[in-house]
Design a protein around this motif. Structure first.
Motif, mmCIF file in Angstrom:
data_model
loop_
_atom_site.group_PDB
_atom_site.id
_atom_site.type_symbol
_atom_site.label_atom_id
_atom_site.label_comp_id
_atom_site.label_asym_id
_atom_site.label_seq_id
_atom_site.Cartn_x
_atom_site.Cartn_y
_atom_site.Cartn_z
ATOM 1 N N SER A 38 0.839 -1.202 0.000
ATOM 2 C CA SER A 38 0.000 0.000 0.000
ATOM 3 C C SER A 38 0.870 1.247 0.000
ATOM 4 C CB SER A 38 -0.911 -0.001 1.233
ATOM 5 O OG SER A 38 -1.807 -1.087 1.201
ATOM 6 N N LEU A 39 1.934 1.216 0.781
ATOM 7 C CA LEU A 39 2.862 2.340 0.816
ATOM 8 C C LEU A 39 3.547 2.530 -0.530
ATOM 9 C CD1 LEU A 39 4.340 4.451 2.606
ATOM 10 C CD2 LEU A 39 6.060 2.694 3.054
ATOM 11 N N ALA A 40 3.909 1.425 -1.187
ATOM 12 C CA ALA A 40 4.570 1.508 -2.489
ATOM 13 C C ALA A 40 3.661 2.142 -3.537
ATOM 14 C CB ALA A 40 5.009 0.113 -2.941
ATOM 15 N N ILE A 41 2.380 1.810 -3.501
ATOM 16 C CA ILE A 41 1.433 2.407 -4.457
ATOM 17 C C ILE A 41 1.278 3.901 -4.182
ATOM 18 C CG2 ILE A 41 -0.982 2.435 -5.182
ATOM 19 C CD1 ILE A 41 -1.040 -0.576 -4.779
ATOM 20 N N ALA A 42 1.135 4.261 -2.907
ATOM 21 C CA ALA A 42 0.955 5.674 -2.562
ATOM 22 C C ALA A 42 2.157 6.513 -2.979
ATOM 23 C CB ALA A 42 0.713 5.807 -1.060
ATOM 24 N N ARG A 43 3.342 5.942 -2.893
ATOM 25 C CA ARG A 43 4.555 6.681 -3.250
ATOM 26 C C ARG A 43 4.630 6.973 -4.743
ATOM 27 N NH1 ARG A 43 9.762 3.890 -1.717
ATOM 28 N NH2 ARG A 43 10.611 5.878 -2.442
#
Length: 403
Positions: free
Chosen positions: A150-155
C-alpha cells in the motif's frame, strides 16, 4: 489497462524464464544442490548445540523476520515510453496497479511463508512457541507485507504527505515494533496492530485517487528494480540490457604495470586493462569470487568444500571465456599484425592469473573454515589440477568450437 498488464506480465515472465534456463544450467544446479545440502547440514548441526530460552534467540527471530519482510518489491512493469503513451489513460492507472499488486503480493506471500518455514526449527528449539502463536506471527508478517505494498502504491502518486513518502518508518521502525510485540509474548497484540496498519494504509491509499500519478517516479522505481534483477542474471550470463561502463580504477594501476609494453604483449595489454576497467566482466568475476568465499566459510567437511571450490572455479572460468571476443567489434584490432596463436596465449595468461588468484583465495578460506592441513592439501591439489586443465585444454577447445 488490466489487459495491458496481463500482456506485459506474460512478456516479462517469458523473459525471466529465458534467463532462468541459462542460470539454472546443469553446473549451477549441481552447485546449488551441494550448497543447500551443506547449508542444511550445518543448520541442523547448529540447532543441536542450542539450548532453550537463550537470551539472544528472540532478537535473532525479530531481525530475520524484519529482513525477510523486505523481500519482494512492487513490480509495475512500467516502461519509459509510458509517460507519453499511457498519459491519456491516467484515470485508469488504478486498474493497472491492481493487477501489479496481485502479482507482486502473490510472490511476496511465497517469500514470507518460506522465511517462516526456514526459521521455524530455530524457533521451536530456542523458544517452543505454541502453534497458534506461530500462526499469528505468520499472519502479522503477511499483513505487514500488505502494508508495504500500500505504501509503495501511494509513493507512486504525487502525494504531499511527508509521512507517506518517508518509507523508513513504515519499512523498518513500525514493523520492528509490531514484530517485537508478536515475538515477545503478545502475538495477538502484534497481529491486531499489523491489521490496523494494513487497513489504515489501504484507506489512506484510496484517498489519493484524485491525485496525479507520478509517472517519472514510477518508471524510475521500476527501472531500478529491473536493474537489480538483470545484475543477478549477469552473474551467470550476458544481459544486453546492462550497458557496461568503463571505470579508470587507478588503485589497480600497479597491477596493470606488471604487463610490459612489448609487441608480444599486445593482446595481454589490451585484455588486462579491459578486464579491470570493464564493469560487466570485472563485476561478474569479483561477485562470484566473493560469493564463493562466503559459502566456503560456512561449509565444513573434507570433500564438500573442495567440491564447492572446484565448481565455483569452473563457473568463473566458464563465464570469463566470452571476454576473448570482447574487442572483435573494434575494427582496429583486426589490423594488428598479431597472430591468432599469440592472442590465444595472451588470453590464456590472463585466465591463469584470474583463476589462480581465485583459487588461492578459496584455499585460504577453506583452511580458515576447517583448520585442517589435510583438507587444505586436498583442496590445493584439486584446484591446481583444475586450473591447469581449464587453461591448457578446456579453453583452447572452447575457442576452436566457437570458430
Amino acid at each position: 489497462m488490466n489487459n495491458l498488464y496481463r500482456q506485459r506480465l506474460s512478456s516479462h515472465l517469458k523473459e525471466m524464464f529465458k534467463y532462468l534456463r541459462l542460470v539454472f544450467n546443469d553446473h549451477f544446479v549441481f552447485a546449488l544442490l551441494i550448497f543447500i545440502g551443506g547449508l542444511g547440514y550445518a543448520y541442523s548441526n547448529g540447532l543441536k548445540e542450542l539450548q532453550p530460552n537463550l537470551w539472544w534467540a528472540k532478537p535473532v527471530i525479530v531481525i530475520v523476520l524484519l529482513l525477510v519482510l523486505q523481500l519482494g518489491r512492487f513490480a509495475t512493469l512500467f516502461q519509459d515510453a509510458d509517460v507519453v503513451f499511457l498519459l491519456p489513460k491516467e484515470a485508469e492507472v488504478r486498474q493497472y496497479l491492481s493487477g501489479a499488486r496481485t502479482y507482486s503480493e502473490s510472490l511476496a506471500v511465497v517469500y514470507e511463508l518460506f522465511g517462516m518455514f526456514v526459521l521455524l526449527p530455530f524457533i521451536q528449539v530456542t523458544d517452543a512457541m505454541p502453534v497458534f502463536d506461530l500462526a499469528l506471527i505468520a499472519v502479522a508478517q503477511l499483513l505487514l507485507k500488505d502494508s508495504l505494498f500500500s505504501l509503495a502504491i501511494a509513493r507512486r502518486f504525487k502525494v504531499k504527505s511527508a509521512w507517506l513518502k518517508e518509507s523508513v518508518w513504515f519499512k523498518w521502525v513500525v514493523p520492528l515494533i509490531i514484530l517485537v510485540a508478536s515475538v515477545y509474548g503478545m502475538p495477538m497484540v502484534g497481529t491486531l496492530l499489523a491489521l490496523v496498519l494494513a487497513v489504515c494504509l489501504r484507506v489512506a491509499d484510496k484517498r489519493y485517487n484524485a491525485v496525479p500519478f507520478d509517472w517519472w517516479q514510477a518508471i524510475t522505481l521500476e527501472n531500478n528494480r529491473m536493474m537489480g534483477v538483470y545484475r543477478f542474471f549477469n552473474l551467470f550470463t550476458n544481459v544486453p540490457m546492462l550497458k557496461g561502463v568503463a571505470k579508470r580504477r587507478r588503485y589497480l594501476d600497479w597491477l596493470l604495470n606488471i604487463v610490459k609494453i612489448t609487441p608480444k604483449n599486445t593482446y595481454l595489454y589490451l585484455y588486462s586493462r579491459g578486464i579491470v576497467r570493464s564493469g560487466e566482466f570485472s563485476g561478474l568475476y569479483s561477485r562470484l569470487t566473493i560469493l564463493g568465499m562466503i559459502l566456503l566459510y560456512f561449509v565444513r567437511g573434507t570433500w564438500l568444500p573442495v567440491a564447492l571450490a572446484a565448481l565455483f572455479l569452473y563457473l568463473i572460468g566458464f563465464q570469463l571465456i566470452p571476454f576473448y571476443w570482447q574487442f572483435d567489434d573494434i575494427v582496429f584490432t583486426h589490423l594488428y599484425p598479431v597472430e591468432e596463436k599469440q592472442r590465444v596465449n595472451s588470453f590464456r595468461r590472463l585466465m591463469f592469473s584470474l583463476i589462480g588468484i581465485t583459487a588461492i583465495l578459496f584455499l585460504v578460506m577453506i583452511f580458515v573454515a576447517n583448520q585442517d592441513w589435510m583438507v587444505g592439501l586436498i583442496a590445493f591439489a584439486v584446484e591446481l589440477v583444475e586450473v591447469v586443465l581449464m587453461v591448457q585444454y578446456y579453453l583452447p577447445l572452447r575457442l576452436r568450437k566457437k570458430k
